[in-house]
Design a protein around this motif. Structure first.
Motif, short mmCIF file in Angstrom:
data_model
loop_
_atom_site.label_atom_id
_atom_site.label_comp_id
_atom_site.label_asym_id
_atom_site.label_seq_id
_atom_site.Cartn_x
_atom_site.Cartn_y
_atom_site.Cartn_z
N GLN A 65 0.84 -1.19 0.00
CA GLN A 65 0.00 0.00 0.00
C GLN A 65 0.88 1.24 0.00
O GLN A 65 1.84 1.32 0.76
CB GLN A 65 -0.82 0.04 1.30
N GLN A 68 -1.28 6.39 -2.55
CA GLN A 68 -2.07 6.49 -3.78
C GLN A 68 -2.71 5.20 -4.26
O GLN A 68 -3.74 5.22 -4.90
CB GLN A 68 -1.19 7.02 -4.93
N GLU A 69 -2.08 4.04 -4.01
CA GLU A 69 -2.57 2.81 -4.64
C GLU A 69 -2.21 1.56 -3.86
O GLU A 69 -1.38 1.59 -2.94
CB GLU A 69 -2.03 2.70 -6.06
N ASP A 70 -2.85 0.44 -4.26
CA ASP A 70 -2.57 -0.88 -3.72
C ASP A 70 -2.00 -1.74 -4.85
O ASP A 70 -2.45 -1.63 -5.99
CB ASP A 70 -3.86 -1.56 -3.22
N GLN A 71 -1.02 -2.58 -4.50
CA GLN A 71 -0.43 -3.50 -5.48
C GLN A 71 -0.26 -4.86 -4.84
O GLN A 71 -0.01 -4.96 -3.64
CB GLN A 71 0.94 -2.98 -5.97
#
Length: 186
Positions: A65, A68-71
């Motif tokens: 996390q 800005q985003e989750d990967q």
């Protein structure tokens, strides 16, 4: 954001490529192994320092996390590495029974470097509805890793001059010495 890449070789004794990538020599090396089904490791980010994660045996999934985003990443080949930045909140989960995750850190260990709070809620597909609140799972498990890190803290440089076969032998010896029973008592 974390970056998945191919590691140049399988040798621990040649980390010049990592020194070149970071601009300084690695300061710490440890591994995570024998993680029970449905348990996780990590669940934090750092104030400074990058890390390189490599699953030298087996496989592990890593959830990252950023603000800005989750990967989501899967490490399932010893030639694949994940470089994590300090701001990457990460959680390692779904370890195969034989998984050995090697972690090389840019900075020395410091408990004050850890930030446990994620940027937002963890997806239920990772936490599982039967595991309860994430912090109740992560905090005791993180504490179990500290003795391992501390036990090898003074011997890090010696690991850089050995290949992965020696690493496997070191882990086998740890199993025989029942180190996991000692860790379980914390």
């Amino acid at each position: 954001m974390a970056q998945l890449t191919t590691c140049p070789n399988l040798q621990v004794d040649d980390l010049t490529w990592l020194q070149t990538y970071w601009g300084k020599a690695p300061q710490r090396l440890f591994w995570i192994y024998q993680v029970a089904a449905r348990e996780s490791r990590g669940g934090h980010r750092h104030t400074s320092g990058q890390m390189m994660l490599r699953c030298v045996v087996g496989s592990v999934k890593i959830y990252v996390q950023t603000p800005q985003e989750d990967q989501w990443y899967t490490l399932d080949a010893p030639t694949t590495c994940l470089f994590a930045n300090p701001e990457d909140w990460r959680l390692m989960y779904d370890f195969s029974p034989d998984a050995i995750l090697l972690v090389v850190a840019e900075e020395y260990f410091s408990i004050t470097d850890y930030i446990d709070e994620p940027y937002r809620s963890i997806p239920a597909t990772i936490t599982g509805s039967d595991q309860g609140p994430m912090n109740s799972v992560l905090i005791p498990l993180k504490c179990k890793l500290l003795p391992i890190i501390a036990a090898f803290y003074g011997r890090i440089d010696s690991f850089f001059s050995r290949d992965l076969q020696f690493l496997y032998e070191e882990i086998r010896v740890l199993y025989e010495e029942n180190i996991l029973d000692l860790i379980g008592s914390f």
